[in-house]
Design a protein around this motif. Sequence first.
Motif, PDB file in Angstrom:
ATOM      1  N   UNK A 330       0.817  -1.219   0.000  1.00  0.00           N
ATOM      2  CA  UNK A 330       0.000   0.000   0.000  1.00  0.00           C
ATOM      3  C   UNK A 330       0.856   1.279   0.000  1.00  0.00           C
ATOM      4  N   UNK A 331       1.870   1.399   0.850  1.00  0.00           N
ATOM      5  CA  UNK A 331       2.680   2.621   0.790  1.00  0.00           C
ATOM      6  C   UNK A 331       3.327   2.817  -0.584  1.00  0.00           C
ATOM      7  N   UNK A 332       3.810   1.717  -1.183  1.00  0.00           N
ATOM      8  CA  UNK A 332       4.410   1.826  -2.518  1.00  0.00           C
ATOM      9  C   UNK A 332       3.371   2.337  -3.522  1.00  0.00           C
ATOM     10  N   UNK A 333       2.183   1.775  -3.442  1.00  0.00           N
ATOM     11  CA  UNK A 333       1.144   2.138  -4.398  1.00  0.00           C
ATOM     12  C   UNK A 333       0.732   3.607  -4.267  1.00  0.00           C
ATOM     13  N   UNK A 334       0.887   4.180  -3.079  1.00  0.00           N
ATOM     14  CA  UNK A 334       0.522   5.590  -2.915  1.00  0.00           C
ATOM     15  C   UNK A 334       1.636   6.532  -3.361  1.00  0.00           C
ATOM     16  N   UNK A 335       2.885   6.210  -3.086  1.00  0.00           N
ATOM     17  CA  UNK A 335       3.945   7.198  -3.352  1.00  0.00           C
ATOM     18  C   UNK A 335       4.924   6.776  -4.450  1.00  0.00           C
ATOM     19  N   UNK A 336       4.894   5.497  -4.872  1.00  0.00           N
ATOM     20  CA  UNK A 336       5.752   5.054  -5.969  1.00  0.00           C
ATOM     21  C   UNK A 336       7.194   4.807  -5.560  1.00  0.00           C
ATOM     22  N   UNK A 337       7.945   4.279  -6.516  1.00  0.00           N
ATOM     23  CA  UNK A 337       9.297   3.814  -6.245  1.00  0.00           C
ATOM     24  C   UNK A 337      10.344   4.911  -6.170  1.00  0.00           C
ATOM     25  N   UNK A 338      10.018   6.121  -6.629  1.00  0.00           N
ATOM     26  CA  UNK A 338      11.014   7.186  -6.487  1.00  0.00           C
ATOM     27  C   UNK A 338      11.066   7.690  -5.047  1.00  0.00           C
ATOM     28  N   UNK A 339       9.941   7.583  -4.348  1.00  0.00           N
ATOM     29  CA  UNK A 339       9.933   7.948  -2.938  1.00  0.00           C
ATOM     30  C   UNK A 339      10.199   6.693  -2.100  1.00  0.00           C
ATOM     31  N   UNK A 340       9.348   5.663  -2.297  1.00  0.00           N
ATOM     32  CA  UNK A 340       9.581   4.423  -1.568  1.00  0.00           C
ATOM     33  C   UNK A 340      10.514   3.559  -2.404  1.00  0.00           C
ATOM     34  N   UNK A 341      11.785   3.908  -2.383  1.00  0.00           N
ATOM     35  CA  UNK A 341      12.771   3.165  -3.130  1.00  0.00           C
ATOM     36  C   UNK A 341      14.129   3.745  -2.845  1.00  0.00           C
ATOM     37  N   UNK A 342      15.156   2.894  -2.874  1.00  0.00           N
ATOM     38  CA  UNK A 342      16.523   3.358  -2.708  1.00  0.00           C
ATOM     39  C   UNK A 342      17.196   3.015  -4.029  1.00  0.00           C
ATOM     40  N   UNK A 343      17.393   4.016  -4.842  1.00  0.00           N
ATOM     41  CA  UNK A 343      17.853   3.879  -6.212  1.00  0.00           C
ATOM     42  C   UNK A 343      18.863   2.752  -6.387  1.00  0.00           C
ATOM     43  N   UNK A 344      18.659   1.787  -7.272  1.00  0.00           N
ATOM     44  CA  UNK A 344      17.533   1.660  -8.178  1.00  0.00           C
ATOM     45  C   UNK A 344      16.416   0.742  -7.655  1.00  0.00           C
ATOM     46  N   UNK A 345      16.558   0.221  -6.445  1.00  0.00           N
ATOM     47  CA  UNK A 345      15.625  -0.820  -6.011  1.00  0.00           C
ATOM     48  C   UNK A 345      14.430  -0.268  -5.248  1.00  0.00           C
ATOM     49  N   UNK A 346      13.221  -0.514  -5.748  1.00  0.00           N
ATOM     50  CA  UNK A 346      12.027   0.048  -5.133  1.00  0.00           C
ATOM     51  C   UNK A 346      11.431  -0.798  -3.994  1.00  0.00           C
ATOM     52  N   UNK A 347      10.669  -0.134  -3.141  1.00  0.00           N
ATOM     53  CA  UNK A 347       9.809  -0.811  -2.174  1.00  0.00           C
ATOM     54  C   UNK A 347      10.545  -1.390  -0.982  1.00  0.00           C
ATOM     55  N   UNK A 348       9.807  -2.204  -0.234  1.00  0.00           N
ATOM     56  CA  UNK A 348      10.354  -2.793   0.984  1.00  0.00           C
ATOM     57  C   UNK A 348      11.557  -3.677   0.695  1.00  0.00           C
ATOM     58  N   UNK A 349      11.494  -4.468  -0.384  1.00  0.00           N
ATOM     59  CA  UNK A 349      12.643  -5.314  -0.720  1.00  0.00           C
ATOM     60  C   UNK A 349      13.787  -4.425  -1.217  1.00  0.00           C
ATOM     61  N   UNK A 350      13.448  -3.253  -1.750  1.00  0.00           N
ATOM     62  CA  UNK A 350      14.473  -2.304  -2.192  1.00  0.00           C
ATOM     63  C   UNK A 350      15.298  -1.808  -1.017  1.00  0.00           C
ATOM     64  N   UNK A 351      14.650  -1.663   0.118  1.00  0.00           N
ATOM     65  CA  UNK A 351      15.365  -1.246   1.325  1.00  0.00           C
ATOM     66  C   UNK A 351      16.413  -2.302   1.663  1.00  0.00           C
ATOM     67  N   UNK A 352      16.016  -3.568   1.556  1.00  0.00           N
ATOM     68  CA  UNK A 352      16.960  -4.649   1.857  1.00  0.00           C
ATOM     69  C   UNK A 352      18.083  -4.703   0.823  1.00  0.00           C
ATOM     70  N   UNK A 353      17.733  -4.514  -0.455  1.00  0.00           N
ATOM     71  CA  UNK A 353      18.773  -4.519  -1.492  1.00  0.00           C
ATOM     72  C   UNK A 353      19.752  -3.366  -1.282  1.00  0.00           C
ATOM     73  N   UNK A 354      19.241  -2.221  -0.877  1.00  0.00           N
ATOM     74  CA  UNK A 354      20.120  -1.080  -0.627  1.00  0.00           C
ATOM     75  C   UNK A 354      21.093  -1.421   0.495  1.00  0.00           C
ATOM     76  N   UNK A 355      20.562  -2.028   1.544  1.00  0.00           N
ATOM     77  CA  UNK A 355      21.417  -2.407   2.675  1.00  0.00           C
ATOM     78  C   UNK A 355      22.497  -3.396   2.222  1.00  0.00           C
ATOM     79  N   UNK A 356      22.079  -4.385   1.435  1.00  0.00           N
ATOM     80  CA  UNK A 356      23.028  -5.403   0.969  1.00  0.00           C
ATOM     81  C   UNK A 356      24.107  -4.785   0.092  1.00  0.00           C
ATOM     82  N   UNK A 357      23.710  -3.861  -0.795  1.00  0.00           N
ATOM     83  CA  UNK A 357      24.671  -3.325  -1.764  1.00  0.00           C
ATOM     84  C   UNK A 357      25.398  -2.094  -1.232  1.00  0.00           C
TER      85      UNK A 357
END
Lengths: 716, 181
Positions: A330-357
């Motif tokens: 739901x948060x992703x659907x409201x604000x999209x991947x440019x806000x809920x995202x850590x470039x380039x990975x969007x959404x909740x899993x994007x947060x984890x990918x950002x941490x990993x990378x």
Amino acid sequence: MALRTDIGAEIHSALASPTLGRALESAMATLGSRRALAFEGLDFQAGRSQLRSIKEDAIERNDVLLARLVEVVEQRGGHVIVAATATEASDYVARLAVERGVRLVVKSKSMVTEEVHLNAALEAVGVEVIETDLGERIIQLADERPSHLIVPAVHKTKAEVIDLFAEKMGLADPPTEAEDLTRLVRDDLRERFLQADMGVTGANFVVADTGTLVVVENEGNVRLSTQLPPIHVAVTGREKILERLEDVAPFLELLPRSATGQLLTSYVSFITGTPSTPPLDLGRATGSTVREREFHLVIVDNGRGAAAADPELRETLYCIRCGACLNACAPYTRVGGHVYGADPYPGGIGCAWAQVTGDVEGAAHINGLCTTCSRCTEVCPVNIDIPWLNTVIRARAKAEGGLGWRDRMFARADLLGAVLSPLAPLANPLMAARAARAPMRLIGIDPARRPPRYERETLEAWFLRRGRARVPRPERRVALFVDCFVNHNLPRVGRAAVVTLERAGAEVVLAHTSCCGRPAMSQGSLEIARGWAANNVEELARLVDEGYDIVCLEPSCLSALRDDYRRLLETTLPAGDERVALVGSNVYDVTEYLVQAAREGWSRLRLEPLVERFVVHGHCHQKALGIGSAPAELLRLIPGVVVHEVEALCCGMVGSFGYKVEYSELSQALGARLFTRLNEHEGQVVTCGISCRSQIEMGTERLVAHPVEVLVRALR
Amino acid sequence: MSTHTDVFAERLRAVGGVPHMVRAPGLLDAVAGLIDAHQPVLLTPQTAWLASGLDEWGIESVVTSDPPAVLESALRRCGAGVTGCVAAAASTGTVLVGPEGVGGGLASSLPERHVVLLRETDIHAALGDVLSVLVERFGDLDGEAVLITGPSRTADIEMMSVVGVHGPLSLDVVVILAEST
Ligand code: SF4
Ligand code: SF4
């Protein structure tokens, strides 16, 4: 990339956009329903546990498989490099391009190349890069970054694409239909495919035994990028390696279904070695010196090796980038991947990918957007516990930066209650006055939000005063888990539950436990939560051993006990300690428990008819635990009632989330959809969650009840 | 026709492909009927045997293993490519196309129309069966093997399904019916 400092401001401008919300909402709804249709008649749970175990095994043996892959690819005449960092990967490709005199690169969609900023590296050495996936091409022309794993330009409306094409291609009269826009790009890119010196692709899977790349696509651009240009460069993360060709098969059943709702995509290429086509000169107006076909495989580590050895982050590496989690969020659907995202990975899993990378700041910046509703985990084809990853990452960020005042306060729902309950006659009127709440902004709390009322007599005090009721020949023995909210804010729900359970034939005691730890987990205080969890498990396991069933009133506490404790305590409890599992399998939601009692035939409840209507909102954690329909089923035990269940949308309050200044606006936007649904129906609104209750009361001005409060009125 | 064949035809149509049922003697006519005689057709070493027959229909052909100079002058003009296939899955309407010799992949990716020759006996029930064939026969499939399910498509603009992006705009599968059916 602009420095990101204020997530609240980013959320505000996303919510203010006249087009974004509409574009996202309709796209996510379409993807979600196509997905559901594609899984009809397929055993999703069995399928995903198979994928999960293949991935677990492949990541466990990643080092060995990587070594085998390198050897096999080299035997077949390919060049392989294992790049430790993003820069190493993009430098390799840029250097190769320069050495071979490459001027033009055609590229198909690949998230890893976005991660290593390959285009910038190639452009820096004077190489032209053309994105050929339609969505990526739109993004490239607009000079933006992808906002979704599968549909990179999902944030753009057709009208915006038309304007973009008109401007960038110099068209006075651009086409207006999606079909013609697509054809325009086909025609525009055809010559580039024919003339390119190098094709760059990603890979969905790489097979160690055979050196085969498996690439899944719909547009045919991967095929052209690998067939036509003399040099093929594939860039991929090391987590994509599977051992055998057989291992790929089950992924092909679930990946397309999860990603686009297709049974299979138009093309799945299995590429082994270099293509057999001689290097053709189809008008390469460039200085390319390549006379032989070449294949280069760039395997990116960039933090993945370390993550594989990190038990808390490892499951990120199981992700197959299908995007299903985004469509459900739901948060992703409201604000999209440019806000809920850590470039380039969007959404909740994007947060984890950002941490990993290694983008720890990016991860921390978006971490608070996850409401831990678990909608993503329900649809993830490898069953990744994304909310748990977010919880862990939050704890790590807080361990670095320390807890602020606000975090400390929200983490201690137990203390707040202990302090405020006795002061209730004073505190309640004070907190009810908005003006008095103004200073709350100073510690990041939205003063527009009404805080919960505190009751002077807690549930525990009431139980002590009343004494334990004698139930003749009890059918069951129940230990009620007393949560902080019911105890201090809504003891009447607890009283109703005690009475109802007793009338059903259960002898009830209150469990002497601490806070479940959910509020502390939400604020990233895992240490506090761990301490409580360990105590609670000890006490609850003792009760279970004595023959008690544990019953919870608040679904968030239930999900902590049934689900999160396993993760929370896996690193601290001695191996072979079965108590967490014992508690987990003997703890019930009160509605689930009473429905089960009726079904099993031991319930002694006799209910008077109530000629009333009820509208039921399901709690996210009830849905996640598979007991989403229990509240409505329980109400339907009362003769005469009309019960309507609204679609289980997240209410957006999520404990403290809605109180925080930066998320308060999003919280209300999330709630708005639910309010509309609820307001379509008359009757008493019923829900189990305490924070859902206050969100709905604030948003609809309607009174909300817990199902047991209704049931108690029907007791004969 | 077997049930697999019916299901395959139905699934293929559902993904935007077109099935054509023929008996072996009618194969050449069926293929010729699908090809625009004004443009050369691209054949692979495995379908090169069609060249002389198509020539009688006035259709010029180029084979992907022809010398680079021939390909370089003809590729842009090819309107259709004809390939064989290794196996097909009824459940998804998928064909598995192997490398088919030098340059084979060009015939199924570059021209606007892709024509696939499929023996009815190679149709399997499920995708899993075709993947097993892929695994078993991988030795022969070295190079590029591709599962093709319908023509190229996208939904990148407002999720609207559009058929025909970079790959073929249309996919025809000529099913050569088994003698007994
Ligand atoms: S738990 Fe909910 S909010 Fe968090 S990423 Fe998953 S779907 Fe989104
Ligand atoms: S986390 Fe799961 S659902 Fe999300 S993209 Fe990865 S595999 Fe797909």
